[in-house]
Enzyme design. Sequence first.
Site, PDB file in Angstrom:
ATOM      1  N   GLU A 235       0.835  -1.230   0.085  1.00 15.48           N
ATOM      2  CA  GLU A 235      -0.010  -0.063   0.098  1.00 15.48           C
ATOM      3  C   GLU A 235       0.861   1.343  -0.062  1.00 15.48           C
ATOM      4  O   GLU A 235       1.788   1.404   0.748  1.00 15.48           O
ATOM      5  CB  GLU A 235      -0.861   0.042   1.097  1.00 15.48           C
ATOM      6  CG  GLU A 235      -2.054  -0.922   1.024  1.00 15.48           C
ATOM      7  CD  GLU A 235      -3.141  -0.841   2.260  1.00 15.48           C
ATOM      8  OE1 GLU A 235      -4.223  -1.148   2.073  1.00 15.48           O
ATOM      9  OE2 GLU A 235      -2.792  -0.237   3.133  1.00 15.48           O
ATOM     10  N   CYS A 236       0.726   2.042  -0.919  1.00 16.23           N
ATOM     11  CA  CYS A 236       1.132   3.574  -1.043  1.00 16.23           C
ATOM     12  C   CYS A 236       2.912   3.357  -1.036  1.00 16.23           C
ATOM     13  O   CYS A 236       3.205   2.810  -1.906  1.00 16.23           O
ATOM     14  CB  CYS A 236       0.675   4.508   0.286  1.00 16.23           C
ATOM     15  SG  CYS A 236       1.122   6.222  -0.182  1.00 16.23           S
ATOM     16  N   GLY A 237       3.421   3.689   0.087  1.00 14.48           N
ATOM     17  CA  GLY A 237       4.815   3.477   0.121  1.00 14.48           C
ATOM     18  C   GLY A 237       5.251   1.990  -0.035  1.00 14.48           C
ATOM     19  O   GLY A 237       6.358   1.635  -0.812  1.00 14.48           O
TER      20      GLY A 237
END
Length: 455
Positions: free
Chosen positions: A343-345
Amino acid sequence: MTQIKLLRRFLIISSKTKGLVIGAPASGCGKTTISVGLTRALRRNGAGIGVIKVGPDFIDPAFLSVASGTKCQNIDNWAMRNSLISYIFKKTTSNKDFVLIEGVMGLFDGAPNGKGSTADIASILGLPVLLVIDCKGMGASIAAVVKGFSSFRNDISISGVILNRVNSLKHEKILRKSLKTLDIQILGAIPQDNQINLPSRYLGLIQAHEHKDLEERVERIADLVETYSDLESIKKIASNISIDKYSNFHPPPIPPIGQRISIAYDEAYSFIYHSIIEKWHQAGAEISFFSPLNGESINANADAIYLPGGYPELYVGKIIANKRFLRDLKVASTKSNITIYGECGGYLTLGKFIVDKDGNSHEMAGIFPIEASFYEKKLHLGYREAVICKNNPLGKKGTVYRGHEFHYANLKVPKGLKPLFTISDSLSKTLGDSGSMIGNVMGSFIHLMDIKSHK
């Protein structure tokens, strides 16, 4: 009725747990500072404290966790079903004397359609609001602000105010005189003190673990709050909580992505909703953690790997120095019996490169042929509804999740790469494809919070 049943019934009926919501007219009024100080002050006066943060936030909860000595949970009535909110609230309340809920933004602010506000949560849970007002540059006008907020909705009760950033005794007298015209309790007048301010970064406050003097800072904030507020009166305005009316059960917000899940967790990968991990564990999954920044790698027995969001762009030097971690990710991506979800990073870590704010390029795991750049920042912010494009470990095609997106990365995605979701915003405006999927490797910028509907 047996003695045990009688005792259980007595414990439920005579519950002394009390609850309170901390709200404000807007962001930046000092909600987190006051919440942290009040939490620690109550705790060191002998109360067992449960803490909750309203909204999609990973940073404020870390400060509240330190102040309370317990994990801070998130609740959000746009992104979560009421049954999940009920479950989290009951779990947080269990065996506690006091539950403090820190609001998000202004008291009535939420998604553009009006849902998801702190006021909504106060109404759903039946808890009073303690309004924190930034008094800097304000005098008699404070009465108009408080009157307006108090009368705006009749399904919530603003039971007291804390005057924050009061400049002097003269300033305090002006504020108190103005508020005499209203039937509202002034439960604190906190002087301006730059030493207790919590500094910010582009996604909010600087993370708790980055403050080397964090414990000392929390104690200073608690000293200030305890000295300049009325703790006993604050406890009195809090409502008794009827624990038995809230749910004991809720299925995992996200189904476990494996039976043995290895989770990256450190300063670079810390954006985790604890309710999701706890529910995976309750569903029978074995959970283990590792720190890429400390040279650790994936559990060798894992059949699933979860890379949460965070700030990998700030720690790329340490991440690329952990060659075993990146190599193990690459090897795991080739195995059909292992699921990887970022997720994301965490999603960016699965890509080819991260370009930092200075324009330097850093090679990542190279599983997805994507490149993320922070050199020319662009804000991507808002609630998201995410529909699964193809059957995968997160659910069947057409399953709908709700969550949020909040980052400054620009992403280059080649044509032909299969998306993980199609997404829309909180007003149902279609935003197109999001994320990537290759085999059992999945990733996107969306922080999932709960399933909206199954397929």
